[in-house]
Design a protein around this motif. Sequence first.
Motif, PDB file in Angstrom:
ATOM      1  N   ASP A 191      -3.286  -0.321   3.259  1.00  0.00           N
ATOM      2  CA  ASP A 191      -2.723  -0.160   4.597  1.00  0.00           C
ATOM      3  C   ASP A 191      -2.491  -1.531   5.210  1.00  0.00           C
ATOM      4  O   ASP A 191      -3.272  -2.469   4.990  1.00  0.00           O
ATOM      5  CB  ASP A 191      -3.670   0.650   5.484  1.00  0.00           C
ATOM      6  CG  ASP A 191      -3.848   2.067   4.966  1.00  0.00           C
ATOM      7  OD1 ASP A 191      -2.874   2.624   4.441  1.00  0.00           O
ATOM      8  OD2 ASP A 191      -4.971   2.606   5.078  1.00  0.00           O
ATOM      9  N   ILE A 194      -4.820   2.857  -2.123  1.00  0.00           N
ATOM     10  CA  ILE A 194      -3.769   2.646  -1.137  1.00  0.00           C
ATOM     11  C   ILE A 194      -4.097   1.385  -0.361  1.00  0.00           C
ATOM     12  O   ILE A 194      -5.270   1.113  -0.071  1.00  0.00           O
ATOM     13  CB  ILE A 194      -3.647   3.842  -0.172  1.00  0.00           C
ATOM     14  CG1 ILE A 194      -3.041   5.050  -0.885  1.00  0.00           C
ATOM     15  CG2 ILE A 194      -2.804   3.491   1.052  1.00  0.00           C
ATOM     16  CD1 ILE A 194      -1.571   4.928  -1.220  1.00  0.00           C
ATOM     17  N   LYS A 225       0.696   1.159  -3.165  1.00  0.00           N
ATOM     18  CA  LYS A 225      -0.128   2.173  -3.824  1.00  0.00           C
ATOM     19  C   LYS A 225      -0.299   1.807  -5.290  1.00  0.00           C
ATOM     20  O   LYS A 225       0.580   1.197  -5.907  1.00  0.00           O
ATOM     21  CB  LYS A 225       0.491   3.560  -3.674  1.00  0.00           C
ATOM     22  CG  LYS A 225       1.903   3.687  -4.224  1.00  0.00           C
ATOM     23  CD  LYS A 225       2.456   5.083  -3.958  1.00  0.00           C
ATOM     24  CE  LYS A 225       3.881   5.244  -4.505  1.00  0.00           C
ATOM     25  NZ  LYS A 225       4.417   6.601  -4.268  1.00  0.00           N
ATOM     26  N   GLU A 256       0.857   2.595   5.428  1.00  0.00           N
ATOM     27  CA  GLU A 256       0.718   2.522   3.979  1.00  0.00           C
ATOM     28  C   GLU A 256       1.894   1.732   3.398  1.00  0.00           C
ATOM     29  O   GLU A 256       3.047   2.108   3.553  1.00  0.00           O
ATOM     30  CB  GLU A 256       0.668   3.926   3.369  1.00  0.00           C
ATOM     31  CG  GLU A 256      -0.552   4.725   3.777  1.00  0.00           C
ATOM     32  CD  GLU A 256      -0.590   6.097   3.114  1.00  0.00           C
ATOM     33  OE1 GLU A 256       0.337   6.386   2.318  1.00  0.00           O
ATOM     34  OE2 GLU A 256      -1.524   6.860   3.384  1.00  0.00           O
TER      35      GLU A 256
END
Length: 719
Positions: free
Chosen positions: A362, A360, A381, A378
Amino acid sequence: MLTYDSTPQEHAMFMTAILLSQQYNMTVNGKQFAYRLEHSNGRDVIETLYRTCMAITENKIIGIVGPAYSSEARLLARLCNRAGFPVIGYSTTDPELSDRNAYQTFYRTIPSDIITAQALLKLFQKYDWNSTNIIYQDDNYGEGGLQAIKKAFTDEIKISQKIKYDLSTDHIDDLRSQLEESPSRIVIVWADENVTTKIIQLALEAGDILAPSFLWIFTALHSKMQLKDKQLIGMLLIRPVTPQIFNVSTNTTLLKDAIDIWKNYDNQSYPGDETKIDGYALYAFDSAWLLILGFQEFCQRNSNNCLSLVNTKHCFTTRLTNRDKLHQILKNISFLGVSGYVQFLENATDRLTRSGSHFIIDNLQPSKSNTNELYAEEVLKLNGSTSNLTRDSTTQWISTLNPIRWPAYSGAKQNHYASLKGKTSTVERDIRSELRVKSFGGRGQTILLWLTSIYLVSLLTSSMTTYFIEKQKKPWIQSIEDLKMCGKLSCDRIGVVERSQHEEYVMQHLMNGNQMDYHRLKHQRECYAKLLNYHIDVAIADSSSAEYFTQTKQYCQLEVVGFPFGKTDFGIAVPKLWRYKQDLDNHIMKLKEEGEIDRLLEEYFQEKYCDKKDGHEGVGDGLHLSQVYGLFIVHFGLAIIILVISGLKWNFVDHTQNGKSCSSNRNTMAQPSETNECTNSDNTISSLTQRQEARQIKQKIQKCKEQRQHMTQPATTIS
């Protein structure tokens, strides 16, 4: 079991694994599993080794979960190789720890830095970034991460600056100047969460090297760090996550039971939602559960001699019996844990992840509720397996519903290169042709004149440029000091003959005793071959042999730079009290007096074969007339053709004008003088229209017509 200080979530999930095994009544030799907690900070590996040794001696430890730092794990794993204790890493990602031959009793449940580096490569490919800077901590973890990035990026992504954070002084030399001088505006920080916090503080103190000028990508960030400074807006954090975020199969029953115990044991550290549990905490649980399942299965197969220790007076002499059988079970174990399937590669310590490696990213953005604070959103991904997360795989980062806030406060993606501030470039063109030549020959000669001028200017410019370049040209390496600490080029581009005086000099004077990854050569001749093959850019050699080889035909492309350094003496070894020593000395003196030694030196060392210049194609001579004479031949050929065509055209025009004159004379002779007068009057109509009235013109035209009709009839009768 033994574990070490970690984050509250990691510690809580490790505890729940032990308590859950007790709840499930899982025992070894009729005893339940217990644990011991020790302190470690990644700085003092000797202190960690001492505490581990005391735990083995006092509590009869048979397995270790941790430690959290790769530098400590490498040392403890080698200690446990001797004793046979399994060491399970849940946060140690150093690629070197993947070596099964070196770390026979080590296993890890988290992907190595190689996978993280491949994920970063996919990020750079997504946004067409082709350069970056790297800040790394100077230990095994930081240097391992740097090597992983270099291996993953290869030549596709250029590493402009490699900046080291000194753990002993908590300082970076000239951080601001190093980043400002770099052409890249992206910074990857490869450090643990504590060091990352200190690096951010140094950057804030330096000023103007965070947002909006630079994009920083962190591989770790402290969860308790106060994010308030606006210079951190737009920064990215890449972190590994567990499969359940991507709806991949995990042991939900095991996780539910563990959470129930967690809430009863330490409800304050529980994040409130299982999706918010830190990935490292899930890896810590599966690491402890791996040992529990492994020990239980081992004791079921070997009930008579299960997990017994011998020579327990000291940790260095303690041995686990039947260690080979235990590790054979751990290598082949397979179960569905809270972080996905747990199974290990056959010839490595890494985990074989059936469900994939998950990451992920951020993005630090201003909080919607409080604009003075930042929070991690987030935004990207990545769901890719270990086997297909490669350079050419189709696995890509996928955007979430949350937009990225870039450091430049715009919706456009971050540039990887430095922009020009306060500088403009204006190109104005005003091309006006002043050529007034209208004839074909004149135009052709003018063009040829221009071409000749271009030839002459090019010839002069080439000669002068080459002359000044040869006068001022200097090698890019001036002295041995340019190689100090790999200042001007990467260490792996410097060739040094191993186990030689050259290597000793490099280690003591150039690398200051640090173990650097320079290119090791087997023998002296190898350096010349590898220089020609571009395997290395510079090599250190004996001055005499270097002077000789660089003047041979085979190695003319090489040159010797700088002044000699590290002077050493050479001699001829003879037996002690050798009876022929005096004769040898006399013959050497005789050869020197007769000039034979000087002749040999001139023949083999002073004859500059590669410096000889060919009379027509010498280097640095510029362009000669012999090299451009063809252009002048073409010029004169075209000039002759233009003159011939011009002459033919003039002759044709002259004959045409003469023909028109004769025809005009014949017509004039066939008409009376009155006709001539009318013709002249008719020819002057155009001028009269400017000065006379229309009525007078019409009258004159009519009169002329009548005269023509009158004069035409006699002419017809005569013919």
